[in-house]
Design a protein around this motif. Structure first.
Motif, short mmCIF file in Angstrom:
data_model
loop_
_atom_site.label_atom_id
_atom_site.label_comp_id
_atom_site.label_asym_id
_atom_site.label_seq_id
_atom_site.Cartn_x
_atom_site.Cartn_y
_atom_site.Cartn_z
N CYS A 140 7.65 3.01 0.20
CA CYS A 140 6.63 2.86 -0.83
C CYS A 140 6.65 1.41 -1.29
O CYS A 140 7.69 0.89 -1.69
N CYS B 26 6.61 0.44 -5.55
CA CYS B 26 7.79 0.42 -6.43
C CYS B 26 9.01 0.02 -5.62
O CYS B 26 8.93 -0.18 -4.41
N CYS C 120 7.19 6.12 -10.04
CA CYS C 120 6.01 5.69 -9.32
C CYS C 120 5.27 6.94 -8.86
O CYS C 120 5.86 7.80 -8.24
N CYS D 196 5.37 8.12 -5.02
CA CYS D 196 6.55 8.56 -4.28
C CYS D 196 7.55 9.35 -5.11
O CYS D 196 8.52 9.85 -4.56
ZN LIG Z 1 6.94 4.38 -5.17
#
Ligand SMILES: [Zn+2]
Lengths: 320, 116
Positions: free
Chosen positions: A90, A93, A99, A102
């Motif tokens: 991801c 983040c 986040c 994810c």
């Molecule tokens: Zn993330």
């Protein structure tokens, strides 16, 4: 470049379809495909599970890591998992923050202030995302339980004065990484048996011998027709390929009384889900994941081009 | 403490190719494919699909070691085809089979009443 296609067109017949249970027949494909689907359902269909726990206060009898492990094993509704990102790739983040692409954040704060022991259950987990919540066990299996008392999955029990306070991050993952991410309770398949009784030989048996032969099977595969006293197949799929009836026939001097084959292109699948996703969705997702895996093992273009030059050279060598 | 990360089993390391191809130096139309971070799931369906191709003289796969997360697929074809062509064809056919399977399964689901 184009070759002839050797594609198969499998057939499916669903026998039983419930939220967490699925039984179906898969035909006109081979064991490698059946087994690949089984393996993917067990270990590679993603779900969401608690992966990071920050204990803010714990005066319960269980230690922090014990609790973190128990939290991880709680199935969470994971319909979102297929479109979510893995934390490790991801880019929105650092992989450990809150986040929305994810991770899902959970909070739990329970304190016991009575003389009665207090159960801390999965229902006490407060989710930041209403689509990702602990699986509701009582809805799936409420028979035989007092629904008012049995709620959720017990995490720990507290006595007076004890308190548990924590923050947890749930992430997308697969069963190959850790079994807590496996959406499957069990996935099995069996070959469909094909049973042929030699009727002429069977008629040479006395009624007592027929009963004795039927009883030799550890599972109830054969039975007697109450009207005609003939041996009939009651439930072919109860046969476990144990060969007992064949050995029994041999010992009675009746070799060839019954012949049993496994149909090598017919499978009976049983899928049980943990509740994270529906059993039918689990199978559909497994097909999708397997497609993605196959796509990933396609040769890259530069590899093919590098070989094309070689190929012409090879053709010259072959005198083509 | 020094345990490798669990994801090393299924995430291809940076700078490593997912699939590499090596032509056999002695036999014409023979090659092996090294597939990183895959196991029996992909190895076995590929092998079986390659067996359906009459131009494939040999197709086999192996998982060399349980702690080496890769498989080797070896293909030998007649001069009518090539390992690469057979390999690509096998993947395309498997992909189409899965598309078909998804379609028939979803068709069956709409026919099937929800049980409770
Ligand atoms: Zn993330």
């Amino acid at each position: 470049m184009e070759g002839v296609s050797y594609q198969r067109f499998p057939k499916v017949k669903i026998r039983e379809l419930k939220d967490d249970y699925l039984k179906f027949e898969l035909r006109e494909t081979d064991a490698s495909m059946a087994n690949a689907l089984r393996r993917v359902m067990l270990a590679e269909v993603p779900t969401i599970a608690i992966d990071l726990v920050e204990i803010e206060g714990n005066s319960s009898v269980l230690n922090d890591e014990f609790l973190a492990h128990r939290l991880g094993l709680i199935p969470l509704t994971s319909d979102r998992a297929m479109v979510m990102r893995f934390s490790r790739d991801c880019d929105a983040c650092d992989g450990d923050g809150q986040c929305e692409f994810c991770s899902v954040e959970f909070h739990l704060h329970v304190r016991c202030d009575s003389d009665q022991t207090l159960d801390v259950t999965s229902h006490d987990l407060v989710s930041s995302d209403p689509s990702v919540v602990p699986v509701d066990v009582q809805r799936a299996d409420s028979v035989g339980y007092d629904t008012s008392e049995q709620r959720g999955i017990i995490i720990v029990k507290l006595r007076r004065g004890q308190e548990l306070r924590l923050r947890a991050i749930a992430r997308k993952g697969i069963g190959k990484d850790h079994a807590k991410w496996s959406p499957a309770a069990t996935v099995t398949f069996m070959y469909e048996p094909e049973i042929h009784i030699n009727e002429d030989m069977m008629e040479t048996l006395s009624l007592e011998e027929k009963r004795e032969w039927i009883e030799s099977s550890p599972t109830k595969v054969f039975g007697l027709d109450p009207n005609t006293q003939q041996v009939i197949v009651i439930d072919a799929e109860a046969y476990t390929y144990d060969d007992e009836v064949i050995k029994k026939a041999d010992s009675m001097g009746k070799s060839g009384l019954v012949e049993i084959y496994a149909k090598e292109d017919s499978f009976i699948f049983t899928v049980e889900s943990t509740g994270a996703i529906k059993a039918s969705q689990l199978f559909i997702n497994a097909i999708e994941v397997l497609k993605q895996k196959l796509d990933a093992v396609r040769l890259s273009e530069d590899t093919e081009e590098a070989d094309d030059q070689f190929g012409e050279l090879g053709a010259h060598m072959r005198g083509g | 403490m020094n345990a490798p990360d669990r994801y090393e089993r299924f995430v291809v390391p940076e700078g490593t190719k997912k699939v590499s191809y090596e032509r056999d130096t002695k036999i014409i139309n023979a090659a092996s494919f090294t597939i990183e971070r895959e196991d029996h799931t992909v190895g076995n369906i590929l092998r079986m699909q390659l067996h359906k191709d009459p131009n494939v003289l040999f197709a086999g796969y192996k998982l060399p070691h349980p702690l080496q997360y890769k498989i080797l697929v070896r293909v030998h074809t007649t001069s009518q085809s090539s390992p690469m062509q057979a390999y690509n064809q096998a993947i395309n056919d498997l992909d189409k089979e899965l598309n078909h399977l998804k379609r028939v399964f979803e068709g069956e689901m709409t026919k099937h009443p929800r049980e409770y």
